[in-house]
Design an enzyme around this catalytic site. Structure first.
Site, short mmCIF file in Angstrom:
data_model
loop_
_atom_site.label_atom_id
_atom_site.label_comp_id
_atom_site.label_asym_id
_atom_site.label_seq_id
_atom_site.Cartn_x
_atom_site.Cartn_y
_atom_site.Cartn_z
N LYS A 19 0.85 -1.19 0.00
CA LYS A 19 0.00 0.00 0.00
C LYS A 19 0.89 1.25 0.00
CE LYS A 19 -4.26 1.16 2.44
NZ LYS A 19 -4.90 1.06 3.76
C1 E4P Z 1 -8.10 2.27 3.69
O1 E4P Z 1 -7.44 1.37 3.24
C2 E4P Z 1 -7.96 2.85 5.02
O2 E4P Z 1 -7.34 1.92 5.85
C3 E4P Z 1 -9.26 3.17 5.69
O3 E4P Z 1 -10.36 2.77 4.93
C4 E4P Z 1 -9.36 4.53 6.27
O4 E4P Z 1 -10.60 4.70 6.89
P1 E4P Z 1 -10.93 5.89 7.93
O5 E4P Z 1 -11.14 7.12 7.13
O6 E4P Z 1 -12.18 5.43 8.60
O7 E4P Z 1 -9.74 5.99 8.83
#
Ligand code: E4P
Length: 217
Positions: free
Chosen positions: A87
């Site tokens: 990622k």
């Molecule tokens: C995506 O891969 C992130 O880990 C995640 O969806 C972020 O979500 P949040 O905005 O609830 O922190």
């Protein structure tokens, strides 16, 4: 549509896996820190533990913000387990790192996507997934689902293979809206997935069936 669970909590990942509909997991540094995971060795072990619970792709985020560090970490993460997806943030260095890792046949997830332009560059660099953050856009009075629709249309029009991974999903209705928008994947808290099952008429109907079944004894 595929379901990923958005957590680094092993119990929740096991629970989602046991439901039988889980296709993968996404994590991020905030979710890892929340579980108290500290130090390189513990971080890498935790990703392997997650891979051993689920059958699908597991996103593990690089911590570096510059190109050299991203590719070094990316190669290390990818070598951990075949299910690992590296990622990488939607920055200039991130796009270059996605291109590099793609050429090495390593799967990538371009994260922190808040615009169609960022998604376009990630797809051109060969990202396996792009992650538009629906909830965080909504938090800022911008329609997150509209961005999902825009990116899905763009990828369909140009035949990009990159999958739209709707992220920052906050509740069950977001999942339904992502289905309508044609997202390939939604990464959600377990509670939002479980919410799909919730309906008072199911509860009332089941209670009646249980009651009537006693008359059949
Ligand atoms: C995506 O891969 C992130 O880990 C995640 O969806 C972020 O979500 P949040 O905005 O609830 O922190």
């Amino acid at each position: 549509m595929k379901f990923f669970v958005d957590t680094a909590n092993l119990d929740q990942i096991r629970e989602a896996q046991n439901l039988g509909v889980l296709d993968g997991v996404t994590t991020n540094p905030s979710l890892m820190a929340k579980e108290g995971i500290k130090g390189k060795e513990a971080i890498l072990k935790h990703y392997v533990d997650i891979c051993n619970i689920v059958d699908g792709d597991v996103s593990a985020e690089v911590l570096s913000t510059e190109y050299e560090g991203m590719i070094k970490e990316g190669l290390e993460l990818a070598a951990l387990h075949p299910q690992i997806v590296v990622k990488v943030p939607a920055t200039k260095d991130g796009i270059k790192a996605i291109k590099y890792l793609t050429e090495k046949n390593i799967k990538t997830n371009c994260t922190l996507v808040f615009s169609a332009g960022q998604a376009l560059l990630a797809a051109k660099a060969g990202a396996t997934y792009v992650s538009p953050f629906v909830g965080r856009l909504d938090d800022n009075a911008t329609d997150g689902i509209a961005l999902i629709e825009q990116i899905v249309d763009m990828f369909n029009y140009y035949d990009f293979e990159t999958q739209v991974l709707a992220a920052s999903i906050r509740h069950t209705m977001h999942i339904i809206q992502c289905v309508e928008a044609g997202a390939d994947v939604a990464t959600c808290p377990l509670s939002a997935i479980e919410g799909l099952l919730r309906h008072p008429l199911t509860d009332i109907g089941l209670a009646q069936f249980v009651k009537d079944s006693q008359k059949m004894n």
